[in-house]
Scaffold this active site. Structure first.
Site, mmCIF file in Angstrom:
data_model
loop_
_atom_site.group_PDB
_atom_site.id
_atom_site.type_symbol
_atom_site.label_atom_id
_atom_site.label_comp_id
_atom_site.label_asym_id
_atom_site.label_seq_id
_atom_site.Cartn_x
_atom_site.Cartn_y
_atom_site.Cartn_z
ATOM 1 N N SER A 1 8.505 -2.683 -0.228
ATOM 2 C CA SER A 1 8.492 -3.658 -1.325
ATOM 3 C C SER A 1 9.659 -3.412 -2.285
ATOM 4 O O SER A 1 10.181 -2.290 -2.371
ATOM 5 C CB SER A 1 7.161 -3.570 -2.061
ATOM 6 O OG SER A 1 6.997 -2.261 -2.557
ATOM 7 N N CYS B 1 8.231 -9.721 6.575
ATOM 8 C CA CYS B 1 9.232 -9.951 5.527
ATOM 9 C C CYS B 1 10.053 -11.191 5.828
ATOM 10 O O CYS B 1 10.743 -11.702 4.970
ATOM 11 C CB CYS B 1 10.140 -8.747 5.378
ATOM 12 S SG CYS B 1 11.184 -8.524 6.808
ATOM 13 N N GLU C 1 5.672 -12.361 -4.143
ATOM 14 C CA GLU C 1 5.469 -12.247 -2.696
ATOM 15 C C GLU C 1 3.976 -12.042 -2.460
ATOM 16 O O GLU C 1 3.394 -11.083 -2.970
ATOM 17 C CB GLU C 1 6.255 -11.034 -2.165
ATOM 18 C CG GLU C 1 6.142 -10.871 -0.671
ATOM 19 C CD GLU C 1 6.904 -9.662 -0.153
ATOM 20 O OE1 GLU C 1 6.905 -8.612 -0.830
ATOM 21 O OE2 GLU C 1 7.486 -9.757 0.942
ATOM 22 N N ARG D 1 -0.519 3.853 6.078
ATOM 23 C CA ARG D 1 -1.577 2.927 6.499
ATOM 24 C C ARG D 1 -1.754 2.914 8.022
ATOM 25 O O ARG D 1 -2.854 2.742 8.521
ATOM 26 C CB ARG D 1 -1.240 1.504 6.075
ATOM 27 C CG ARG D 1 -0.785 1.375 4.663
ATOM 28 C CD ARG D 1 -1.840 0.745 3.769
ATOM 29 N NE ARG D 1 -1.417 0.831 2.384
ATOM 30 C CZ ARG D 1 -1.728 1.827 1.553
ATOM 31 N NH1 ARG D 1 -2.494 2.827 1.948
ATOM 32 N NH2 ARG D 1 -1.290 1.852 0.307
ATOM 33 N N PHE E 1 4.217 -0.609 6.302
ATOM 34 C CA PHE E 1 3.100 -0.701 7.246
ATOM 35 C C PHE E 1 3.267 -1.840 8.244
ATOM 36 O O PHE E 1 2.662 -1.831 9.304
ATOM 37 C CB PHE E 1 1.778 -0.889 6.472
ATOM 38 C CG PHE E 1 1.542 -2.308 6.032
ATOM 39 C CD1 PHE E 1 0.952 -3.230 6.888
ATOM 40 C CD2 PHE E 1 1.935 -2.748 4.772
ATOM 41 C CE1 PHE E 1 0.760 -4.551 6.498
ATOM 42 C CE2 PHE E 1 1.748 -4.062 4.384
ATOM 43 C CZ PHE E 1 1.161 -4.967 5.250
HETATM 44 P P1 NAD Z 1 5.499 -0.351 0.188
HETATM 45 O O1 NAD Z 1 6.695 -0.506 -0.669
HETATM 46 O O2 NAD Z 1 4.167 -0.272 -0.475
HETATM 47 O O3 NAD Z 1 5.611 0.980 1.084
HETATM 48 C C1 NAD Z 1 6.751 1.257 1.856
HETATM 49 C C2 NAD Z 1 6.914 2.761 1.982
HETATM 50 O O4 NAD Z 1 7.120 3.302 0.669
HETATM 51 C C3 NAD Z 1 5.710 3.470 2.571
HETATM 52 O O5 NAD Z 1 6.151 4.464 3.459
HETATM 53 C C4 NAD Z 1 5.027 4.068 1.367
HETATM 54 O O6 NAD Z 1 4.357 5.283 1.658
HETATM 55 C C5 NAD Z 1 6.173 4.331 0.420
HETATM 56 N N1 NAD Z 1 5.762 4.241 -0.986
HETATM 57 C C6 NAD Z 1 4.787 3.446 -1.501
HETATM 58 N N2 NAD Z 1 4.690 3.635 -2.844
HETATM 59 C C7 NAD Z 1 5.627 4.547 -3.166
HETATM 60 C C8 NAD Z 1 6.027 5.154 -4.404
HETATM 61 N N3 NAD Z 1 5.444 4.836 -5.563
HETATM 62 N N4 NAD Z 1 7.028 6.050 -4.385
HETATM 63 C C9 NAD Z 1 7.631 6.368 -3.225
HETATM 64 N N5 NAD Z 1 7.292 5.835 -2.021
HETATM 65 C C10 NAD Z 1 6.304 4.936 -1.989
HETATM 66 O O7 NAD Z 1 5.538 -1.544 1.262
HETATM 67 P P2 NAD Z 1 4.455 -1.929 2.342
HETATM 68 O O8 NAD Z 1 3.281 -2.542 1.646
HETATM 69 O O9 NAD Z 1 4.211 -0.817 3.283
HETATM 70 O O10 NAD Z 1 5.247 -3.066 3.154
HETATM 71 C C11 NAD Z 1 5.298 -4.402 2.738
HETATM 72 C C12 NAD Z 1 6.585 -4.707 1.985
HETATM 73 O O11 NAD Z 1 7.711 -4.386 2.782
HETATM 74 C C13 NAD Z 1 6.737 -6.175 1.663
HETATM 75 O O12 NAD Z 1 7.249 -6.304 0.362
HETATM 76 C C14 NAD Z 1 7.753 -6.668 2.688
HETATM 77 O O13 NAD Z 1 8.483 -7.810 2.300
HETATM 78 C C15 NAD Z 1 8.627 -5.480 2.799
HETATM 79 N N6 NAD Z 1 9.393 -5.488 4.041
HETATM 80 C C16 NAD Z 1 10.724 -5.756 3.966
HETATM 81 C C17 NAD Z 1 11.485 -5.801 5.110
HETATM 82 C C18 NAD Z 1 12.963 -6.085 5.048
HETATM 83 O O14 NAD Z 1 13.642 -5.827 6.020
HETATM 84 N N7 NAD Z 1 13.480 -6.599 3.946
HETATM 85 C C19 NAD Z 1 10.895 -5.554 6.353
HETATM 86 C C20 NAD Z 1 9.530 -5.271 6.395
HETATM 87 C C21 NAD Z 1 8.784 -5.226 5.226
#
Ligand code: NAD
Length: 499
Positions: free
Chosen positions: A226, A281, A384, A177, A149
């Site tokens: 995540s 991130c 985090e 989201r 998101f």
């Molecule tokens: P999230 O892991 O909750 O969701 C990411 C994606 O995964 C979304 O599209 C979501 O629909 C999907 N998803 C969620 N739960 C799932 C499940 N159980 N099974 C399959 N798919 C699922 O992350 P978020 O809250 O949207 O984003 C924040 C996180 O992303 C933080 O941990 C942040 O550090 C990380 N992030 C990392 C980077 C990087 O480059 N390392 C960049 C941006 C964000």
């Protein structure tokens, strides 16, 4: 209530699974739209369309594919304000931040204009008598991407622009989201000349993610989000024979040496720790001053700066420092971690728990928090938080400070603030973290370098954007060809001649 759609085969298509997710206005807490959550059948339909469209697109020469990117970049400039407005209304980030989100994606599209150069193969003339050998980089076919998101414009563009310029079709499953911007981006790509079916957006949750991971036509999966989900997607995608790259969570440390410019360090910590409500991130979430005196000086500089931060809706103007967090659940999670920090003995020197904004009492706002005397055993250090909460861990020495960053399970980004070149150089060389800043708090590499962390912040071999993206979205084929005229000149063909 606005009902959002998918974007399939060049048009907005309503969902038919009967399942929906709520899309909030984080500033007011109101549900402003509902987003369809695709069924496996809906996802598989998009894959079929992509598979039919891809061969013709893959056969278009790279220069013409690059021209689509050129036009796309122009259109992004044209629609920047509109995209940023939609983005802020669903995500909550400030308007300048939302424009930055579009801009950092746009820069990767710009980089992709160099595709004809990046996609050139290799050629060895006369590898043997009458024999030439050459390698070419071919598209994978249909690729998928799952995005978080927090950067609803930038991260989708980091994935789909290189995938598409390499000749692939791409199916994006954005965050549920804030799903509106990706559809606008897909429309702009088609306005720029992309054929229908090459970029599709399927909204959804785990059901569509699992459909992507198990559909045999999908060749590669990119994920950003995540760490627990990254681990799941990497394991499942690889088990299903796909090429997978997953980027996970972070806990970024900034080491402040006694010789650092303390005003510069404090400004950097405030910008990187609290900007976008800490939902980056690459946010710095841990400050590590070296020595008690450095810590005291740093805290003295930080407190008034943190207390002055302006929190509000993006509509309140450009002097807002950060907006609400994305959901009520995110707010509750942040506040419960803050409570755990207090319970476990950290010193809360700026307390944002009672923050409230008149007229926006139901919004997901969280005030800025600053902790001092955090220790590595505390949950606020280990986890985090992804909110406007900066933890200070006092280190007795440089070795202790670098050890903290090195021993943390995450390894996305880090920074050191110092005036000493030797220390900075030692830090950059020894640290086991993927992106390092020296007197730079958020060291996000530009489009022509690659982006990626180490340790539990990444699963897979190749980074995002830069030259790695062209490797991830192509596969190499090597051709050895023999033509009779060469054999005549060289006599009977003999493979030994190739040694
Ligand atoms: P999230 O892991 O909750 O969701 C990411 C994606 O995964 C979304 O599209 C979501 O629909 C999907 N998803 C969620 N739960 C799932 C499940 N159980 N099974 C399959 N798919 C699922 O992350 P978020 O809250 O949207 O984003 C924040 C996180 O992303 C933080 O941990 C942040 O550090 C990380 N992030 C990392 C980077 C990087 O480059 N390392 C960049 C941006 C964000």
């Amino acid at each position: 209530m606005t009902e959002l759609t998918h974007y399939i085969n060049g048009q907005r298509v309503s969902g038919n699974s009967g399942r929906f997710g709520d899309v909030f206005n984080p500033a007011t807490g109101e549900i402003q739209a509902r987003v369809p959550l695709a069924s496996k059948e809906e996802f598989d339909t998009a894959v079929k369309i992509a598979a039919e469209a891809q061969p013709a697109w893959g056969a278009v020469n790279p220069q013409r594919r690059a021209r689509v990117m050129m036009k796309f970049v122009d259109l992004l400039h044209r629609d920047m304000d509109k995209l940023a407005e939609v983005l802020s209304s669903e995500h909550g980030k400030t308007f300048p931040d939302a424009k930055g989100d579009v801009q950092r994606g746009l820069e990767v599209a710009e980089y992709c204009i160099g595709a004809p150069q990046m996609l050139k193969g290799e050629f060895t003339d006369s590898a043997g008598p009458g024999i030439d050998m050459y390698s070419m980089k071919q598209p994978l076919g249909v690729c998928g991407g799952i995005t978080p998101f927090n950067f609803p414009a930038m991260i989708p563009m980091w994935m789909f622009t290189p995938a598409i310029v390499c000749g692939n079709a791409f199916i994006l499953k954005p965050s549920e989201r804030d799903p509106s911007v990706p559809i606008l981006l897909a429309e702009l790509m088609e306005e720029a000349g992309l054929p229908k079916g090459i970029l599709q957006v399927v909204n959804g949750d785990k059901v569509s993610v699992d459909a992507m991971l198990t559909n045999p036509t999908i060749q590669s999966v990119g994920f950003v989000g995540s760490t627990p989900i990254a681990e799941y997607i990497y394991g499942t995608g690889c088990a299903n024979g796909k090429r997978v790259q997953c980027f996970g969570g972070a806990k970024n440390h900034m080491i402040v040496m006694p010789d650092a410019d303390m005003d510069l360090a404090a400004d950097a910590l405030v910008g990187s720790g609290y900007g976008a409500a800490g939902e980056r991130c690459m946010a710095i979430s841990v400050a590590v001053p070296v020595g008690e005196d450095t810590a005291d000086r740093l805290i003295e500089k930080l407190v008034p700066r943190v207390e002055k931060l302006k929190v509000g809706p993006y509509t309140a103007g450009d002097d807002i420092d950060f907006g609400p967090v994305v959901t009520s659940a995110a707010k509750q999670n942040i506040l419960s971690l803050v409570q755990s920090g207090i319970d476990q003995g950290a010193e809360l020197v700026v307390d944002g728990r009672d923050f409230s904004l008149q007229g926006y009492e139901d919004g997901f706002f969280v005030g800025a928090h600053l902790f001092d005397r955090v220790t590595p055993e505390m949950d606020i250090y280990k986890k985090e938080i992804f909110g406007p909460v900066l933890s200070t861990v006092r280190a007795g020495s440089y070795e202790e400070a670098i050890g903290l960053a090195m021993n943390h399970e995450y390894g996305n980004g880090t920074a050191i603030f110092t005036r000493d070149g030797d220390t900075a150089r030692d830090f950059a060389n020894r640290i086991n973290i993927g992106m390092v800043g020296v007197n730079v708090p958020i060291p996000v590499p530009l489009a022509y370098h690659t982006f990626g962390g180490w340790k539990k912040s990444v699963f897979g071999d190749l980074n995002q954007h830069g030259p790695d993206a062209f490797k991830f979205y192509t596969r190499t084929k090597t051709v050895t060809s023999r033509w009779p005229s060469g054999i005549k000149e060289g006599g009977e063909f003999n493979f030994k001649a190739m040694d």
